[in-house]
Design a protein around this motif. Structure first.
Motif, PDB file in Angstrom:
ATOM      1  N   UNK A  83       0.830  -1.205   0.000  1.00 53.72           N
ATOM      2  CA  UNK A  83       0.000   0.000   0.000  1.00 53.72           C
ATOM      3  C   UNK A  83       0.860   1.250   0.000  1.00 53.72           C
ATOM      4  N   UNK A  84       1.966   1.215   0.733  1.00 58.33           N
ATOM      5  CA  UNK A  84       2.896   2.348   0.754  1.00 58.33           C
ATOM      6  C   UNK A  84       3.482   2.571  -0.637  1.00 58.33           C
ATOM      7  N   UNK A  85       3.932   1.489  -1.284  1.00 59.29           N
ATOM      8  CA  UNK A  85       4.500   1.608  -2.632  1.00 59.29           C
ATOM      9  C   UNK A  85       3.477   2.142  -3.625  1.00 59.29           C
ATOM     10  N   UNK A  86       2.221   1.725  -3.458  1.00 59.94           N
ATOM     11  CA  UNK A  86       1.167   2.175  -4.387  1.00 59.94           C
ATOM     12  C   UNK A  86       0.836   3.649  -4.186  1.00 59.94           C
ATOM     13  N   UNK A  87       0.794   4.088  -2.942  1.00 59.07           N
ATOM     14  CA  UNK A  87       0.379   5.461  -2.658  1.00 59.07           C
ATOM     15  C   UNK A  87       1.540   6.450  -2.660  1.00 59.07           C
ATOM     16  N   UNK A  88       2.707   6.014  -2.161  1.00 59.80           N
ATOM     17  CA  UNK A  88       3.820   6.938  -1.970  1.00 59.80           C
ATOM     18  C   UNK A  88       4.981   6.728  -2.947  1.00 59.80           C
ATOM     19  N   UNK A  89       5.019   5.573  -3.593  1.00 56.51           N
ATOM     20  CA  UNK A  89       6.117   5.290  -4.515  1.00 56.51           C
ATOM     21  C   UNK A  89       7.143   4.347  -3.912  1.00 56.51           C
ATOM     22  N   UNK A  90       7.904   3.694  -4.785  1.00 51.97           N
ATOM     23  CA  UNK A  90       8.857   2.679  -4.334  1.00 51.97           C
ATOM     24  C   UNK A  90      10.010   3.274  -3.534  1.00 51.97           C
ATOM     25  N   UNK A 145      12.368   1.047  17.789  1.00 53.65           N
ATOM     26  CA  UNK A 145      13.219   1.702  16.792  1.00 53.65           C
ATOM     27  C   UNK A 145      12.384   2.192  15.617  1.00 53.65           C
ATOM     28  N   UNK A 146      11.478   1.348  15.141  1.00 56.84           N
ATOM     29  CA  UNK A 146      10.640   1.724  14.001  1.00 56.84           C
ATOM     30  C   UNK A 146       9.661   2.844  14.369  1.00 56.84           C
ATOM     31  N   UNK A 147       9.138   2.830  15.584  1.00 57.78           N
ATOM     32  CA  UNK A 147       8.246   3.908  16.017  1.00 57.78           C
ATOM     33  C   UNK A 147       8.961   5.255  16.008  1.00 57.78           C
ATOM     34  N   UNK A 148      10.254   5.235  16.330  1.00 59.25           N
ATOM     35  CA  UNK A 148      11.032   6.468  16.370  1.00 59.25           C
ATOM     36  C   UNK A 148      11.397   6.975  14.980  1.00 59.25           C
ATOM     37  N   UNK A 149      11.590   6.062  14.030  1.00 54.65           N
ATOM     38  CA  UNK A 149      12.118   6.442  12.723  1.00 54.65           C
ATOM     39  C   UNK A 149      11.093   6.370  11.577  1.00 54.65           C
ATOM     40  N   UNK A 150       9.943   5.767  11.827  1.00 53.50           N
ATOM     41  CA  UNK A 150       8.905   5.694  10.793  1.00 53.50           C
ATOM     42  C   UNK A 150       7.694   6.497  11.261  1.00 53.50           C
ATOM     43  N   UNK A 151       7.782   7.809  11.155  1.00 51.20           N
ATOM     44  CA  UNK A 151       6.701   8.662  11.622  1.00 51.20           C
ATOM     45  C   UNK A 151       5.578   8.693  10.601  1.00 51.20           C
ATOM     46  N   UNK A 153       3.359  10.961   9.874  1.00 50.29           N
ATOM     47  CA  UNK A 153       3.205  12.179   9.061  1.00 50.29           C
ATOM     48  C   UNK A 153       4.179  12.217   7.881  1.00 50.29           C
ATOM     49  N   UNK A 154       5.294  11.488   8.009  1.00 54.83           N
ATOM     50  CA  UNK A 154       6.283  11.467   6.925  1.00 54.83           C
ATOM     51  C   UNK A 154       5.856  10.542   5.796  1.00 54.83           C
ATOM     52  N   UNK A 155       5.215   9.422   6.137  1.00 49.83           N
ATOM     53  CA  UNK A 155       4.865   8.427   5.130  1.00 49.83           C
ATOM     54  C   UNK A 155       3.388   8.466   4.733  1.00 49.83           C
ATOM     55  N   UNK A 156       2.587   9.286   5.400  1.00 45.64           N
ATOM     56  CA  UNK A 156       1.191   9.429   5.019  1.00 45.64           C
ATOM     57  C   UNK A 156       0.278   8.388   5.599  1.00 45.64           C
ATOM     58  N   UNK A 157       0.820   7.318   6.159  1.00 46.93           N
ATOM     59  CA  UNK A 157       0.016   6.282   6.798  1.00 46.93           C
ATOM     60  C   UNK A 157       0.892   5.518   7.772  1.00 46.93           C
ATOM     61  N   UNK A 158       0.236   4.833   8.698  1.00 46.59           N
ATOM     62  CA  UNK A 158       0.958   4.098   9.731  1.00 46.59           C
ATOM     63  C   UNK A 158       1.568   2.834   9.137  1.00 46.59           C
ATOM     64  N   UNK A 159       2.868   2.633   9.378  1.00 45.18           N
ATOM     65  CA  UNK A 159       3.561   1.436   8.914  1.00 45.18           C
ATOM     66  C   UNK A 159       3.418   0.371  10.001  1.00 45.18           C
ATOM     67  N   UNK A 160       2.798  -0.736   9.651  1.00 41.92           N
ATOM     68  CA  UNK A 160       2.497  -1.768  10.638  1.00 41.92           C
ATOM     69  C   UNK A 160       3.413  -2.970  10.453  1.00 41.92           C
TER      70      UNK A 160
END
Length: 307
Positions: A83-90, A145-151, A153-160
């Motif tokens: 979903x991230x790749x589809x919405x935000x790009x590879x 670690x991922x909670x700190x570095x995968x915000x 607001x930066x990626x447009x959606x929550x990375x699970x």
């Protein structure tokens, strides 16, 4: 006495050839080592790839059996990477992959390695006299670690991240393939649960839109739960989990919002507004409106006219 005879020149030629042969052999050995290292490393993240995992996991597994140590296997899957790749790009997806790889690398001890397999699937393996909570400790460290570095607001959606682990002493009766299948099965179960939750969320969101577009209908828990094909208790818990309010509180909020719009127009009587908002009693409508807004419908209308 300084002249060089033919035998000495032949000897020096042989020594030179031997040294050059040794140099070429050493170079080829180093080059072969670099090729092998490239073959077992993931070019994007720098950690081991599937080939490296297959080679090294067997060694670590056998080591744990030989020394009677616990074998640790942690599986990590990025659930919504597609979903991230589809919405935000590879490029954004690649950044997430590198961040997750860094999370695994930072949590690795000296006796552990981490690998990236199948695109968005990672493993961390090790052999040691681990504490009973070692697997959970690794998972918490990776998640933190991922909670700190995968915000978000930066990626447009929550990375699970979906994670599972095995950390026990092993013997020859259980194969490495079975342990890998075990942790992967847990990941698959979590994926199914996430997909089920996503389907519920979509249906819940559709229901909520209907409530706000048609608040005058006779909304009740039994009918709404039946629409979602859920029990009443599970429906109410799921609704509040998704939207932060109970279903009936949302119905009341939708009716009050509709009432505010009708009052602002100033063309309908209170009785008509109450009926259009789903209230069968004008008095009950007035009581609930005051409870929710702190003022009566008449006061709200007067305030709106003054503004």
């Amino acid at each position: 006495q300084y002249s060089l005879d033919k035998q000495f020149l032949t000897w020096t030629e042989y020594v030179s050839s031997a040294l050059e042969t040794m140099r070429i052999r050493n170079y080829l050995k180093q080059f072969s080592g670099r090729i092998h290292l490239t073959a077992i490393r993931d070019p994007l993240t720098g950690i081991y790839n599937r080939r490296g995992f297959e080679e090294l996991s067997s060694e670590i597994y056998e080591q744990s059996i030989l020394h009677g140590e616990k074998f640790l296997l942690v599986a990590v899957d990025i659930y919504n990477l597609h979903e991230v790749n589809r919405k935000q790009g590879s490029s954004v997806g690649d950044k997430i992959l590198m961040t997750v790889a860094d999370a695994l690398s930072s949590s690795c001890l000296g006796n552990e390695i981490c690998c990236r397999c199948n695109g968005d699937h990672f493993y961390l393996i090790g052999s040691y006299s681990y504490r009973f909570d070692a697997g959970r400790t690794h998972i918490d460290a990776i998640q933190q670690y991922c909670n700190q570095h995968l915000e978000e607001r930066e990626f447009g959606l929550h990375v699970k991240l979906l994670m599972s682990y095995f950390c026990e002493k092993v013997n020859q009766t259980v194969s490495l393939a079975e342990l890998i299948a075990y942790v992967d099965h847990i990941i698959s179960q979590k994926q199914l649960e996430e997909e089920k939750q996503l389907a519920y969320w979509k249906n819940m969101n559709t229901l909520r839109q209907k409530i706000y577009s048609r608040p005058q209908e006779n909304w009740n828990i039994a009918d709404m739960a039946q629409m979602m094909l859920l029990s009443r208790a599970y429906f109410q818990r799921l609704y509040k989990q998704n939207f932060g309010v109970s279903a009936m509180s949302d119905v009341i909020a939708a009716r009050i919002a509709m009432a505010k719009k009708l009052l602002a127009n100033g063309q309908n009587t209170l009785s008509e507004i109450a009926e259009q908002c789903g209230y069968h009693s004008e008095i009950y409508f007035m009581q609930q409106f005051k409870k929710e807004t702190g003022m009566t419908p008449t006061q709200y209308r007067t305030k709106g006219n003054m503004e």
